[in-house]
Design a protein around this motif. Structure first.
Motif, PDB file in Angstrom:
ATOM      1  N   UNK A 173      33.454  32.183  44.690  1.00 16.62           N
ATOM      2  CA  UNK A 173      33.674  31.581  46.101  1.00 16.62           C
ATOM      3  C   UNK A 173      32.417  32.549  46.821  1.00 16.62           C
ATOM      4  N   UNK A 174      31.408  32.258  47.268  1.00 11.35           N
ATOM      5  CA  UNK A 174      29.811  32.490  48.717  1.00 11.35           C
ATOM      6  C   UNK A 174      31.187  32.948  49.882  1.00 11.35           C
ATOM      7  N   UNK A 175      30.997  34.976  49.818  1.00 15.05           N
ATOM      8  CA  UNK A 175      31.589  34.897  50.518  1.00 15.05           C
ATOM      9  C   UNK A 175      30.880  36.012  51.868  1.00 15.05           C
ATOM     10  N   UNK A 176      30.814  36.371  52.774  1.00 19.40           N
ATOM     11  CA  UNK A 176      30.811  37.417  53.460  1.00 19.40           C
ATOM     12  C   UNK A 176      30.905  37.869  54.682  1.00 19.40           C
ATOM     13  N   UNK A 177      30.899  38.946  55.451  1.00 16.53           N
ATOM     14  CA  UNK A 177      32.376  39.696  56.325  1.00 16.53           C
ATOM     15  C   UNK A 177      31.996  38.961  57.304  1.00 16.53           C
ATOM     16  N   UNK A 178      32.611  38.525  58.122  1.00 13.85           N
ATOM     17  CA  UNK A 178      32.057  37.688  59.774  1.00 13.85           C
ATOM     18  C   UNK A 178      31.238  38.162  60.091  1.00 13.85           C
ATOM     19  N   UNK A 238      30.396  43.281  49.973  1.00 10.54           N
ATOM     20  CA  UNK A 238      30.813  42.526  50.592  1.00 10.54           C
ATOM     21  C   UNK A 238      31.015  42.944  52.054  1.00 10.54           C
ATOM     22  N   UNK A 239      32.268  43.136  52.229  1.00  7.97           N
ATOM     23  CA  UNK A 239      33.301  43.388  52.991  1.00  7.97           C
ATOM     24  C   UNK A 239      32.919  44.293  53.994  1.00  7.97           C
ATOM     25  N   UNK A 240      32.038  45.634  54.115  1.00  8.81           N
ATOM     26  CA  UNK A 240      31.832  45.488  54.484  1.00  8.81           C
ATOM     27  C   UNK A 240      29.478  45.496  55.930  1.00  8.81           C
ATOM     28  N   UNK A 241      29.450  44.765  54.978  1.00  4.26           N
ATOM     29  CA  UNK A 241      28.453  43.627  55.690  1.00  4.26           C
ATOM     30  C   UNK A 241      26.837  44.321  55.075  1.00  4.26           C
ATOM     31  N   UNK A 242      27.291  44.327  53.981  1.00  2.00           N
ATOM     32  CA  UNK A 242      25.776  45.079  53.183  1.00  2.00           C
ATOM     33  C   UNK A 242      24.717  43.329  52.855  1.00  2.00           C
ATOM     34  N   UNK A 243      25.683  42.158  52.483  1.00  3.61           N
ATOM     35  CA  UNK A 243      25.214  41.079  52.704  1.00  3.61           C
ATOM     36  C   UNK A 243      26.418  40.044  52.001  1.00  3.61           C
ATOM     37  N   UNK A 244      25.200  38.614  51.784  1.00  2.00           N
ATOM     38  CA  UNK A 244      26.828  37.363  50.958  1.00  2.00           C
ATOM     39  C   UNK A 244      27.030  37.207  49.850  1.00  2.00           C
ATOM     40  N   UNK A 245      27.746  37.381  48.640  1.00  2.00           N
ATOM     41  CA  UNK A 245      27.571  36.871  47.396  1.00  2.00           C
ATOM     42  C   UNK A 245      28.356  36.264  46.956  1.00  2.00           C
ATOM     43  N   UNK A 246      28.789  36.289  45.380  1.00  2.00           N
ATOM     44  CA  UNK A 246      29.697  35.667  44.855  1.00  2.00           C
ATOM     45  C   UNK A 246      30.891  36.140  44.338  1.00  2.00           C
ATOM     46  N   UNK A 247      32.164  35.979  45.221  1.00  2.00           N
ATOM     47  CA  UNK A 247      33.224  37.360  44.315  1.00  2.00           C
ATOM     48  C   UNK A 247      34.481  35.824  43.519  1.00  2.00           C
ATOM     49  N   UNK A 248      35.052  36.637  42.374  1.00  2.29           N
ATOM     50  CA  UNK A 248      36.015  35.967  41.539  1.00  2.29           C
ATOM     51  C   UNK A 248      36.759  35.222  42.524  1.00  2.29           C
ATOM     52  N   UNK A 249      37.406  34.454  43.041  1.00  4.20           N
ATOM     53  CA  UNK A 249      38.711  34.006  44.075  1.00  4.20           C
ATOM     54  C   UNK A 249      40.246  34.835  43.419  1.00  4.20           C
ATOM     55  N   UNK A 250      40.287  34.964  42.565  1.00  2.00           N
ATOM     56  CA  UNK A 250      41.360  36.581  41.915  1.00  2.00           C
ATOM     57  C   UNK A 250      41.124  37.376  42.798  1.00  2.00           C
ATOM     58  N   UNK A 251      39.731  38.274  42.899  1.00  2.00           N
ATOM     59  CA  UNK A 251      38.997  38.885  43.705  1.00  2.00           C
ATOM     60  C   UNK A 251      39.202  39.295  44.906  1.00  2.00           C
ATOM     61  N   UNK A 252      39.219  37.805  45.627  1.00  2.00           N
ATOM     62  CA  UNK A 252      38.465  38.227  47.185  1.00  2.00           C
ATOM     63  C   UNK A 252      39.639  37.567  47.877  1.00  2.00           C
ATOM     64  N   UNK A 253      40.844  36.307  47.059  1.00  2.00           N
ATOM     65  CA  UNK A 253      41.545  35.967  47.697  1.00  2.00           C
ATOM     66  C   UNK A 253      42.457  37.399  48.745  1.00  2.00           C
ATOM     67  N   UNK A 254      43.032  38.607  48.460  1.00  2.00           N
ATOM     68  CA  UNK A 254      43.179  39.195  49.657  1.00  2.00           C
ATOM     69  C   UNK A 254      41.877  39.270  50.928  1.00  2.00           C
TER      70      UNK A 254
END
Length: 302
Positions: A173-178, A238-254
């Motif tokens: 999933x493509x994710x980023x910090x709020x 990604x959580x700290x706001x460096x940029x957006x990226x693709x993470x495994x849903x298994x890893x990004x779910x929490x």
């Protein structure tokens, strides 16, 4: 017939990266290791080692190192069936208590579903796993070169001399910090916003972000990128706001659940099909690992 003392010396040089460390591992002098490798090169008629820091195997050297790994696994299996069988003089030596099993795996699988399966297998098997990390599109190259006996790969076509088994799909999933989402994608995700927003990339082989952007925009997009060559650090970046990226849903779910990450475009997951390939000539230990990997994949992958 091959000289297994020389083959063991070659294998040690490639594994340890130098003649000196290989000599310590084999409990002989560096000159003895050098002489054995030189005689083996004369025997096969080509260079087997690229001398340098570190020493690496040529294509022919890689094939011979794979042969050593296969023979040691097979001899270990034979020793279990015939415990009174002595080691042949000049052979690869009596099978050690644990034998080396080299495996290539992509970083995201290692960080999520693969390691628990490997740990369970290693706890009950007489092996020492030697895990090499590479992009899922490139792990099969290690099989072809002979540096590993098994690999998690995105390639369905089996490497020469290998069997292949479908594992399932790793969902990204493509994710980023709020904050990044609000700053760069408040008006939506498009070619312009993606070309301006910093992205995250694991290394030069990582094409996931580019592939997702091309699919989202229906054309290639030049992405500004930070390189973060660690799966756990990639998540933190990604959580700290460096940029957006693709993470495994298994890893990004929490992080998605607690709101520290948001999905850029809902329902835009990218599935990467994964396969398990292993050398057909390998021993029953590889078959045991295959069963453990397949069972873990059934539980974790789509």
């Amino acid at each position: 017939m091959l000289d297994y003392a020389a083959l063991s010396a070659l294998h040690a040089v490639v594994r340890e990266g130098s003649f000196e460390r290989a000599a310590r591992a084999l409990n002989v002098t560096p000159s003895a290791v050098s002489q054995r490798v030189r005689l083996l090169e004369e025997r096969v008629g080509c260079a087997l080692v690229r001398r340098g820091p570190p020493c690496t195997a040529t294509d022919a050297g890689q094939r011979l190192c794979r042969h050593v790994d296969e023979v040691r696994l097979l001899e270990h299996e034979l020793g279990g069936a015939l415990p009174a069988l002595p080691a042949a003089r000049g052979g690869p030596a009596a099978p050690p208590a644990r034998v080396r099993l080299p495996v290539a795996v992509n970083a995201d699988s290692l960080a999520t579903w693969f390691l628990p399966a490997a740990a369970r297998f290693a706890a009950g098997a007489p092996v020492l796993l030697d895990l090499a990390v590479d992009d899922q599109d490139h792990t099969a190259e290690r099989l072809r070169s002979g540096t590993v006996l098994a690999a998690v790969t995105a390639l369905a076509q089996p490497a020469p001399g290998c069997s292949v088994r479908a594992l399932g799909a790793m969902r990204y999933v493509a994710v980023a910090s709020p904050a990044v989402a609000a700053r760069h994608f408040a008006r939506g995700v498009g070619a312009r916003s993606l070309a301006e927003a910093p992205s995250l990339r694991y290394d030069a082989k990582d094409e996931l972000q580019a592939h997702w952007a091309r699919r989202a925009c229906r054309r290639p997009v030049a992405l500004p990128e930070h390189r973060v060559p660690s799966s756990q650090a990639f998540l933190e970046a990604a959580r700290l706001g460096m940029g957006w990226g693709l993470l495994p849903l298994l890893q990004a779910a929490p992080a998605l659940a607690d709101g520290s990450l948001v999905e850029l475009v809902p329902d835009s997951a990218l599935d990467v099909r994964l396969y398990w390939q292993h050398a057909r000539a390998a021993s029953g230990l590889v078959e045991e690992l295959t069963r453990a990997v397949a069972a873990a994949a059934r539980e974790a992958l789509h």
